[in-house]
Write a protein that holds these residues in place. Structure first.
Motif, mmCIF file in Angstrom:
data_model
loop_
_atom_site.group_PDB
_atom_site.id
_atom_site.type_symbol
_atom_site.label_atom_id
_atom_site.label_comp_id
_atom_site.label_asym_id
_atom_site.label_seq_id
_atom_site.Cartn_x
_atom_site.Cartn_y
_atom_site.Cartn_z
ATOM 1 N N ARG A 126 -27.444 -44.322 -20.526
ATOM 2 C CA ARG A 126 -26.206 -44.458 -19.737
ATOM 3 C C ARG A 126 -25.265 -45.498 -20.354
ATOM 4 O O ARG A 126 -24.054 -45.333 -20.319
ATOM 5 N N ARG A 127 -25.844 -46.548 -20.892
ATOM 6 C CA ARG A 127 -25.012 -47.570 -21.536
ATOM 7 C C ARG A 127 -24.329 -47.017 -22.786
ATOM 8 O O ARG A 127 -23.249 -47.462 -23.161
ATOM 9 N N ARG A 128 -24.936 -46.020 -23.417
ATOM 10 C CA ARG A 128 -24.402 -45.442 -24.654
ATOM 11 C C ARG A 128 -23.473 -44.248 -24.421
ATOM 12 O O ARG A 128 -22.712 -43.883 -25.305
ATOM 13 N N SER A 129 -23.599 -43.585 -23.254
ATOM 14 C CA SER A 129 -22.853 -42.345 -23.045
ATOM 15 C C SER A 129 -22.445 -42.190 -21.582
ATOM 16 O O SER A 129 -23.249 -42.432 -20.675
ATOM 17 N N VAL A 132 -24.488 -39.355 -19.095
ATOM 18 C CA VAL A 132 -25.839 -39.508 -18.549
ATOM 19 C C VAL A 132 -25.725 -39.935 -17.089
ATOM 20 O O VAL A 132 -25.144 -40.971 -16.776
ATOM 21 N N ALA A 133 -26.292 -39.142 -16.186
ATOM 22 C CA ALA A 133 -26.217 -39.421 -14.754
ATOM 23 C C ALA A 133 -27.094 -40.617 -14.376
ATOM 24 O O ALA A 133 -28.205 -40.769 -14.893
ATOM 25 N N HIS A 138 -33.819 -35.882 -14.969
ATOM 26 C CA HIS A 138 -34.814 -36.153 -16.008
ATOM 27 C C HIS A 138 -35.821 -37.200 -15.520
ATOM 28 O O HIS A 138 -36.999 -37.144 -15.857
ATOM 29 N N MET A 139 -35.370 -38.155 -14.715
ATOM 30 C CA MET A 139 -36.243 -39.251 -14.267
ATOM 31 C C MET A 139 -37.293 -38.802 -13.251
ATOM 32 O O MET A 139 -38.268 -39.514 -13.028
ATOM 33 N N ILE A 140 -37.097 -37.635 -12.650
ATOM 34 C CA ILE A 140 -38.087 -37.136 -11.689
ATOM 35 C C ILE A 140 -38.792 -35.879 -12.207
ATOM 36 O O ILE A 140 -39.468 -35.183 -11.454
ATOM 37 N N GLY A 141 -38.636 -35.610 -13.496
ATOM 38 C CA GLY A 141 -39.343 -34.487 -14.112
ATOM 39 C C GLY A 141 -38.786 -33.132 -13.746
ATOM 40 O O GLY A 141 -39.518 -32.145 -13.723
#
Length: 189
Positions: A126-129, A132-133, A138-141
């Motif tokens: 997220r810091r780079r783009s 990114v939500a 993605h964090m919950i598979g």
């Protein structure tokens, strides 16, 4: 780490393994018939990981039942490669990926760019783009970012949207498609 490229089995071998493997109960999804129409009695997923060099080619569902050991392999394969964190990948996401692959009528494996992401990895991205939500699936598979060399982003996007099984994002500039099992929606350019 096991190299998954040696995972080729005959149908007889798979059925034998199926008989001796503990199975997970098949979940019922309201849209399953729509997005898996024509999937047949066997579901297979093929992927490569440019980050780890691993390959996966596995049949994970036979005659209405998920194969527990194959699902575990998929979970390991789709781990956060930065932290080695493993999360159970939602079976609906795997099904959407497999159904989309079938619609594309391709034998080439998906290139997995991102599966499960730890909160730390997601925050770093997220810091780079801006794309990114904060509360990424993605964090919950529940999500995967995928690429195919033989199919365009538009073709992959269209196949995933046709499944009507979840969210589909088109990232033409980065040459990948996001698939998730969240609400049916689509975005991208």
């Amino acid at each position: 780490m096991t190299n998954h490229s040696s995972l080729s089995m005959t149908r007889r071998g798979v059925l034998g393994a199926f008989a001796s493997t503990a199975l997970l109960a098949t979940p019922t999804y309201s849209k399953a018939a729509g997005f898996l129409r024509g999937a047949g009695d066997i579901r297979r997923i093929r992927m490569t990981s440019p980050r780890t060099g691993e390959k996966l080619d596995t049949i994970y569902w036979i005659d209405g039942n998920y194969i527990k050991d194959a699902v575990k392999e998929i979970n390991l394969f789709m781990r956060d490669w930065r932290t080695n964190g493993v999360k159970n990948i939602d079976l609906r996401t795997i099904d959407i990926m497999a159904a989309s692959h079938n619609l594309l009528d391709v034998h080439e494996p998906y290139m997995l760019l991102s599966g499960y992401r730890s909160p730390q990895t997601n925050a770093m991205l997220r810091r780079r783009s801006r794309g990114v939500a904060k509360n990424s699936r993605h964090m919950i598979g529940e999500a995967a970012d995928l690429r195919l060399a033989s199919r365009s982003v538009n073709q992959m996007y269209s196949a995933a949207v046709a499944c009507r099984g979840g969210g589909v994002g088109k990232y033409s500039g980065s040459n990948f498609v996001h698939m998730d099992c969240g609400p049916v929606r689509s975005w991208g350019r």
